[in-house]
Scaffold this motif. Structure first.
Motif: not given
Length: 673
Positions: A489-516
């Motif tokens: 279930g690691f998928a939002q309907k609008g991709g990582i853009g949905d998470i950006f729009r949700a503006a989380p105060k705390l974000t865990f990057f699990l070995g994610a080196d290619e993100a913007d």
């Protein structure tokens, strides 16, 4: 099916089988140097001599002799023994006495077979010939004086890799194997030529003189450099992985592995994160685990449920399940694995999987590549396409033109082509029994509505005349973690853009080196990873974790095959396995996770997603959604540098040199030996 007697044992073999294969079916060992079951028959070495009746009263090469009804084969007669000893004596005329200093020592076919089938002495006293060393690039080290001209490397380059860079020059005793104008062997599969070499003429340059094979401990694992899920063996000495070799799996990688799989290992111990860090006054400062956890807990207290997790490309399913459980316990469902921004529809896993299976590609008779550079995105699927072509398949492609090592009819660089199919493509697919469309990340970047519409119009999902089902819609992913992440279930309907729009105060990057990371400028970033790459540079807290070779894990390849890997070595320094980090952190955050051991974690994951509980194909149902056609426009392949696609590769000196020399044309001087 002909029946053959081998040393008095009667065996039945398929029509077209060779005498050598008949002997093996009878349990007899036949020595060979040039013969290889995945390459064409050359009949060069003559080591596989046997006595065959009826036939001439002389030994015959069993690799090139078809098995026929009523043959009687002797593999242990005095004639065969004398003939093999003679052949071995000829092979050793010019072979140097390099065994004590040869990297092939302990794994050399010539050593083994000279002991088993050779004479105790040689009658030749003439001077041995010498051959100058050849330059074959940053991967292959050559000592061509050892070469016995079996031509395995030549046939591999021609038939499997599709790169005709290696060949023979001169004749007779002057014959030499070399590359064209002594340039590098420019193939992403070049390391396999070293495995095929039965002597020490070709060895692995990045690890020359580094180890002896008997020093290494063998560990079974799964490759994470792409999404094919190559079965590998990680050989370690002490706390370091020294080499990676492919394991035979006919359904996935046969017995091949690409160069990134083999030679990234020197990156496993370089640029490593081996202690926690916290950013103070703009600088990352080493701290204890408790201090790092306290810093995260202080932010989490004010963040509440405004929490997200971004999964990287190399993760195992257990890590992602633990992260999902923690984020869920904190009241959030913001989890995503497509870190580079893709947002294709994932409502049906069958519509984003490689449904024909990797082995099934060989049976396709018409193939359309949509926005995929298979040679870089999935080299071992590219070899399967080559095998399909040999059976008569035609290949068409939409995307920027490039050399895929086989003939392709390019239809343009616009997804709009799928709306008005060229006549040649339409005819090929209309007459095809097993049509196949391979959709790559270049097309997925804009969604895959047009590709799914094509699948329906071309009837790619069908029942064949013999009653078997055929699904000719295959999606290429480049991340080893992708299918497992989607199953979790690691998928939002609008991709990582949905998470950006949700503006989380705390974000865990699990070995994610290619993100913007600019998208998360206002979020407190916790990086749980193993290399000091892009993710670590942007993090507010770094928690050092284990690489894929330092932990057991479950991985799902692009066809939905669930596979498990074992630990090869232990993590460096203070680094810990990812799930243990998340388990300890959950306690500090007041949301203690329910598992205390890896076995409990795996059981909890299997309870939620039963398909992840057993190895084998997950078996996604085909329920393709009806999507709007994609926006028309040019396609761009996401991989710009095959050798530097992840943090481990970017830390590897070998991968850096391959990139610089093979892709960017830089020259490297070779020191005199």
């Amino acid at each position: 099916m002909p029946k053959v007697k081998v040393d008095g044992i009667e065996v039945e073999v398929p029509q077209g089988a060779t005498v050598l294969q008949a002997c093996e079916a009878a349990g007899k060992e036949i020595p060979r140097f040039c013969y290889h079951e995945r390459l064409s028959i050359a009949g060069n070495c003559r080591m596989c001599l046997v006595e065959v009746k009826p036939g001439p009263p002389k030994p015959q090469a069993s690799c090139a002799l078809p098995a026929a009804e009523g043959q009687e084969v002797r593999t242990d007669s005095a004639m065969v023994k004398a003939a093999r000893e003679g052949v071995m004596e000829f092979l050793l005329i010019n072979h140097p006495l390099d065994c004590p200093i040869c990297d092939q020592g302990g794994e050399c076919d010539l050593q083994d077979q000279s002991l088993a089938y050779g004479r105790s002495h040689s009658r030749y006293t003439e001077n041995k010939r010498a051959v100058t060393e050849k330059y074959m690039g940053p991967i292959i080290k050559t000592v061509m004086t050892r070469c016995i001209q079996c031509t395995r490397c030549v046939r591999f380059g021609e038939e499997v890799a599709g790169v005709e860079d290696i060949g023979a020059i001169y004749r007779g005793e002057d014959m030499q194997i070399t590359t064209y104008l002594e340039k590098a062997f420019k193939s992403e599969l070049s390391g396999n030529a070293v495995d095929l070499c039965p002597v020490g003429a070709l060895t692995h340059k990045p690890v020359a003189f580094e180890y002896r094979p008997w020093e290494l401990r063998k560990n079974l694992s799964i490759d994470v450099m792409d999404a094919v899920g190559t079965n590998i063996r990680a050989d370690s000495r002490g706390r370091q992985v020294m080499r990676v070799l492919p394991r035979i799996n006919e359904d996935v990688n046969e017995e091949w592995a690409h160069d990134k799989t083999r030679y990234h290992v020197d990156g496993l111990v370089r640029r490593r994160l081996d202690r926690p860090f916290v950013r103070k006054d703009g600088k990352l400062v080493p701290v204890s685990w408790d201090e790092a956890f306290d810093a995260i807990a202080a932010v989490a207290k004010g963040a509440g449920s405004s929490v997200a997790a971004i999964a990287g490309d190399l993760l195992d399913c257990e890590t992602m399940f633990a992260a999902k459980s923690l984020v869920k316990a904190m009241g959030s469902d913001l989890i995503e694995s497509r870190q580079t921004g893709m947002s294709y529809d994932v409502s049906s896993l069958g519509a984003v999987a490689f449904n024909p299976t990797i082995a099934g590609v060989e049976d396709a008779d018409a193939i359309l590549l949509i926005g995929t550079n298979l040679r870089w995105e999935a080299p071992l699927i590219n070899t399967r396409v080559r095998k399909a072509i040999k059976k008569g398949a035609k290949v068409f492609a939409i995307g920027p033109e490039m050399d895929l090592t086989y003939k392709v009819e390019w239809l343009g660089n616009d997804l709009g082509v799928l709306g008005t199919l060229p006549e040649s493509l339409a005819q090929a697919f209309d007459g095809a029994k097993r049509p196949l469309a391979i959709v790559g990340p270049g097309a997925l970047a804009k969604g895959h509505g047009a590709a799914l519409a094509f699948a329906k119009s071309a009837n790619l999902v069908r029942t064949l005349e013999d009653g078997t089902a055929w699904n000719g819609f295959g999606v290429i992913h480049t991340a080893a973690a992708r299918m497992g992440a989607l199953m979790l279930g690691f998928a939002q309907k609008g991709g990582i853009g949905d998470i950006f729009r949700a503006a989380p105060k705390l974000t865990f990057f699990l070995g994610a080196d290619e993100a913007d990371f600019a998208m998360f400028a206002n979020s407190f970033k916790v990086f749980i990873g193993h290399h000091g790459d892009k993710g670590a540079h942007h993090a507010d807290v770094i928690l050092p974790s284990a690489t894929y070779a330092e932990k057991p894990g479950t991985y799902v390849n692009l066809e939905g095959r669930v596979q498990r890997a074992d630990r090869a070595v232990f993590p460096l320094g203070d680094a810990r396995e990812d799930w243990t980090i998340l388990r300890a952190l959950s306690e500090k955050l007041g949301h203690t996770l329910t598992f205390d051991s890896f076995e409990e974690l795996r059981a909890a994951m299997a309870a939620e997603v039963p398909a992840l509980g057993t190895e084998g194909l997950a078996g996604y149902s085909w329920d393709a959604p009806a999507l709007a056609p994609d926006a028309e426009g040019p396609i761009a392949y996401p991989i710009q540098d095959f050798y530097l696609t992840n943090a481990i590769c970017r830390a590897s000196p070998t991968m850096q040199r391959c990139s610089a020399e093979l892709l960017h044309g830089e020259d490297y001087a070779e020191a005199a030996e």
